[in-house]
Design a protein around this motif. Structure first.
Motif, short mmCIF file in Angstrom:
data_model
loop_
_atom_site.label_atom_id
_atom_site.label_comp_id
_atom_site.label_asym_id
_atom_site.label_seq_id
_atom_site.Cartn_x
_atom_site.Cartn_y
_atom_site.Cartn_z
N UNK A 1 14.19 46.78 -43.40
CA UNK A 1 13.86 47.73 -44.47
C UNK A 1 12.39 47.58 -44.78
N UNK A 2 12.09 47.28 -46.03
CA UNK A 2 10.69 47.20 -46.40
C UNK A 2 10.19 45.76 -46.40
N UNK B 1 -4.12 44.69 -40.16
CA UNK B 1 -3.97 45.06 -38.75
C UNK B 1 -4.03 43.85 -37.83
N UNK B 2 -4.74 42.83 -38.30
CA UNK B 2 -4.89 41.64 -37.46
C UNK B 2 -3.62 40.81 -37.43
N UNK C 1 8.28 38.55 -35.55
CA UNK C 1 8.07 39.53 -36.62
C UNK C 1 9.21 40.54 -36.62
N UNK C 2 9.87 40.66 -37.74
CA UNK C 2 11.05 41.50 -37.82
C UNK C 2 10.98 42.24 -39.15
N UNK C 3 11.16 43.55 -39.12
CA UNK C 3 11.16 44.31 -40.37
C UNK C 3 12.59 44.59 -40.76
N UNK D 1 -0.73 28.05 -50.56
CA UNK D 1 -1.27 28.85 -49.47
C UNK D 1 -1.05 28.06 -48.19
N UNK E 1 -0.34 39.97 -36.17
CA UNK E 1 0.51 40.26 -35.03
C UNK E 1 0.87 38.95 -34.36
N UNK F 1 -2.25 33.53 -42.96
CA UNK F 1 -2.33 32.72 -44.17
C UNK F 1 -1.42 33.40 -45.18
N UNK G 1 3.13 44.46 -51.90
CA UNK G 1 2.93 45.91 -51.86
C UNK G 1 1.75 46.34 -50.99
N UNK G 2 0.86 45.41 -50.66
CA UNK G 2 -0.26 45.80 -49.80
C UNK G 2 0.20 45.94 -48.37
N UNK G 3 -0.39 46.88 -47.63
CA UNK G 3 -0.05 46.98 -46.21
C UNK G 3 -0.45 45.69 -45.51
N UNK G 4 0.30 45.32 -44.49
CA UNK G 4 -0.08 44.12 -43.76
C UNK G 4 -1.38 44.38 -43.02
#
Lengths: 148, 671
Positions: A66-67, A94-95, A62-64, A52, A97, A103, A89-92
């Motif tokens: 695709x998925x 909201x905090x 931060x760059x996407x 961790x 950014x 972490x 698989x979990x959504x990122x």
């Protein structure tokens, strides 16, 4: 006494099973806290460890694709940065950014990229500014808090 | 006005400290005058804290940005309900809420017992006011809510505040903290009564009878608080669904587990005079875990995704806990003779034994959760390296415990007190076991192969069958005897012994919640980059991304994906997941769109627009089978708790069984 012996055996069996489950649970999911520089200087033999690692998200990184989500985190003091790729698989949160404290949980790949399976993020404004840190958005310049 | 607020707090601190001292000295030296003055001080503390809270809330509602707390937690564009909720949106305010609730509870306790328990009340008040003093110290010296913004020596103001954290601007979140605190704070009352009767060697089980309602109401609030938190995490955060074994979640679960164990094992003390030490330990542990939970969420000792930030509170809590735990342990050890059990366990096959294992499993689960939560702290202290454990650890230990507890939920109520024979067990469990077997066979036939899911759903059927059977048997005999219709007979049956049948309803709620949790074994998910106008699939659904719209209002700006949902090829409606950026804090949030159905939820998150293709959106889609049953089960649980609180129509006297050491076979008591 026979009843109490029976109880003793049953209780011991229950607790034994649970202790065994707990031990294997710890073995499977134990994760080491490392700083970015510790991670970079980790010997090859420990490469498969679950780690961790915490750092500040580099602004604009931060760059996407695709998925998958690629980003960099850095250490404030030593300036070491780490490339992270997240495909969980979990959504990122909201905090998560630019400049948030993130972490990442995962493993270091041989090419030096960190493959994260989960991301938690704490932006400094979450509930409270940590003592010594500035409030998320400075109030009027020059104001201080004064207690009565 | 701010001066008035700060002075109210200071005065409340003095008065609480006075009440503690006066009550203990009055109780000790038997001075009715001091006791009476302490009693009245309790009302005073409540009034002062109410005044302080009212001033803070007034400042929030009128957007008085001279207050640092208001400026950091609120802004003009926020709806009134969230301005009010900002009372507990930050560290200082939420500690004030804690204090205020404690003073409210204390005032109620003192008022309802004004003519009762003359012997106990001084010490009850002392315990309550000791805790109150501690929280007032925090309010006054460590986290003062009435700090003003200042330039030099003059008080100043800002044009607009930072606003409440947008993640908290959700209706569940507005009521989650107060519900949770009502639970956290409430356990101090049964603890205070237990402590006082231990100190005074009060004969009998008066403290249990007096605090039964309190424990139940408090437990109910704690359940509501935890459940609202789950609902919030599910609908707003989207991090790991409704439960992520995060330290903050665990902190609220720990006292719930020991509280549940307590609610069960006091029955052993009431009916059999057994487990007295144990109950004392349980209620103390519950109280300390409540304080510990408050500490864990605010001190920053364990890193958590939603913990309050680091603060200097930690050492205060450690000191308070160390002092109160030492006193309690010392007192229990000194009073072991008073806590002697009046009966012995007679057989492994008995109701007593099922309660014992219920407690053992709950405590094991509590210990495992505590151990896992504190693992980084423990390993750092012992090995110098911080190691954490994740969800797999918690699941591995707690799923088997949960299933074993579910089994006991079905077995316990049907098994006889003292001892039971295999014959009578066969008779009692013939039908439930049959139902369980049929359920599992049906599931296997439908292709369910997941081991835990099979066991869990089988057990759910088993417990549900036992509960239905109990209601059916009781209601049928009433209906036959008094010519009522069956439905009225059911109500009559429940009314005659509300604790028993309310308890069954709570168990039924737990069963439904287990069904919901089991559904997670079959979750599906996908993340897709979809061009506007095209579609993708998940499970039985076909999802067409129709368009992406945007706009703004004074509080936030939004971007919304409009997605048409087809199920098995049939159009069932539009879902509109949304992304917002709040103006005051520049905090983005995701508003997921959920299609809730009893069999499964379709859950859509609009992650972002694609960066490589401006005409494509990144959509995350999830199918969560059976998840609605968690919330339905919760309402049943709540209903059952309320039924338990209604006084029974028939007063049952429970004669205590004295064991004289005879071990021959007794005739089976009629169930």
């Amino acid at each position: 006494m026979k009843t109490y012996l029976r109880f003793g055996i049953l209780v011991a069996a229950v607790l034994g099973t649970l202790a065994w489950l707990a031990a294997s649970g710890i073995r499977e999911s134990k994760t080491y806290y490392k700083t970015i520089s510790e991670l970079k200087s980790m010997p090859q033999s420990e490469a498969g460890k679950r780690v961790r690692v915490t750092g500040d998200v580099v602004a604009g990184s931060i760059r996407r694709e695709g998925t998958a989500v690629h980003f960099q985190i850095c250490e404030k003091e030593r300036g070491a940065t780490l490339n992270v790729v997240y495909t969980g698989k979990d959504p990122l949160p909201d905090t998560f950014r630019d400049e948030a404290q993130a972490m990442a949980d995962g493993k270091l790949a041989p090419d030096g990229t960190f493959h994260a399976s989960s991301i938690a993020a704490k932006c400094p404004s979450k509930y409270e500014a940590a003592p010594g840190k500035a409030a998320p958005q400075p109030l009027n310049p020059g104001t201080t808090r004064s207690s009565l | 006005m701010e001066t008035l607020g700060a002075f109210s707090l200071l005065l409340a601190l003095c008065l609480a400290a006075y009440a503690f001292l006066a009550s203990s000295i009055g109780g000790w030296k038997d001075k009715p005058f001091l006791v009476e003055s302490a009693r009245r001080s309790v009302y005073g503390v409540f009034l002062l804290l109410t005044a302080a809270s009212a001033i803070l809330v007034y400042a929030l509602m009128t957007s008085d940005f001279r207050f640092a707390y208001v400026a950091e937690r609120s802004n003009r564009a926020m709806p009134a309900v969230y301005k009010f909720a900002a009372w507990w949106g930050g560290q200082e305010g939420s500690l004030l809420l804690w204090s205020w609730m404690l003073s409210l509870y204390s005032a109620i306790v003192v008022w309802t017992n004004r003519a009762k328990h003359r012997n106990l009340m001084p010490w009850v008040v002392a315990v309550l006011m000791f805790t109150q003093t501690f929280f007032c110290v925090l309010n006054v010296f460590v986290e003062p809510p009435f700090q003003m913004l200042a330039v030099g020596r003059g008080v100043t103001s800002v044009a607009d505040g930072n606003g409440l954290n947008p993640l908290l601007q959700y209706w569940l979140m507005a009521i989650h903290p107060p519900a949770l605190y009502l639970g956290f704070v409430g356990f101090v009352v049964p603890f205070a009564f237990a402590f006082a009767s231990l100190l005074k060697r009060e004969p009998g089980e008066a403290w249990i009878a007096t605090t039964r309602r309190w424990s139940l109401v408090t437990w109910g609030f704690l359940s509501i608080g935890i459940m609202l938190g789950q609902g919030w995490a599910y609908a707003v955060l989207g991090w790991g669904g409704y439960w992520g074994w995060d330290p903050v979640e665990n902190a609220s679960l720990l006292p719930w587990i020991t509280g549940t164990a307590f609610l069960h094992s006091v029955m052993m003390q009431e009916k059999k005079g057994m487990m007295k030490v144990w109950n004392m330990v349980l209620i103390s542990a519950t109280y300390f875990l409540c304080i510990f939970g408050t500490f864990l969420t605010r001190s920053g000792i364990v890193s958590s995704v939603h913990a309050f930030a680091q603060s200097s509170l930690g050492s205060w809590f450690v000191g308070f806990l160390a002092i109160s735990i030492s006193i309690t342990v010392f007192l229990i050890l000194r009073r072991l003779d008073y806590l002697k059990s009046e009966a012995h366990l007679e057989s492994v096959l008995s109701r007593e034994s099922s309660f014992l294992f219920n407690n053992l499993l709950l405590l094991a689960s509590c210990f495992a959760v505590l151990w896992g939560t504190l693992f980084p702290v423990i390993t750092e202290a012992l090995m110098g390296e911080k190691i954490t454990v994740g969800a797999p650890f918690f699941n591995k230990v707690n799923i088997p415990i949960g299933l074993a507890l579910l089994l006991l939920t079905g077995v316990g109520p049907l098994i006889a007190w003292r001892r039971s024979s295999w014959e009578s067990l066969k008779r009692a469990f013939r039908w439930p076991v049959l139902v369980m077997g049929l359920t599992m066979a049906a599931l296997l036939a439908f292709g369910v192969r997941h081991f835990y899911a099979l066991i869990s759903l089988g057990l759910c059927a088993f417990v549900a069958a036992t509960v239905v059977m109990e209601f059916y048997k009781g209601a049928r005999s009433i209906a036959a005897r008094s010519q009522m219709n069956f439905l009225r007979a059911m109500v009559e049956l429940t009314h005659r012994n509300t604790r028993r049948y309310g308890g069954y309803l709570v168990h039924m709620g737990i069963v439904l919640m287990f069904i919901g949790y089991t559904g997670s074994a079959f979750n599906k998910d996908t993340t897709e980059e979809v061009k506007i106008g095209s579609h993708f699939r998940i499970g039985a659904y076909e999802l067409h991304v129709k368009e992406v719209t945007d706009g703004s209002n004074p509080n936030y700006s939004w971007q919304r994906a409009v997605i048409a949902v087809h199920r098995h090829g049939e159009y069932v409606g539009d879902l509109k997941p949304e992304r917002r950026v709040y103006a005051a804090s520049q905090q983005p949030t995701s508003e997921v769109a959920i299609r809730r159905r009893l069999n499964e939820d379709l859950y859509l998150n609009f992650a972002s627009m694609s960066q490589s293709d401006p005409e494509a959106a990144i959509i995350q889609a999830y199918v969560f089978p059976l998840v609605s049953w968690i919330w339905i089960g919760f309402y049943v649980l709540l209903f059952g708790t309320i039924v338990c609180l209604i006084p029974s129509k028939v007063k049952y006297a429970y004669p205590k069984t004295q064991v004289v050491g005879v071990y021959e076979r007794q005739p089976e008591p009629a169930q």
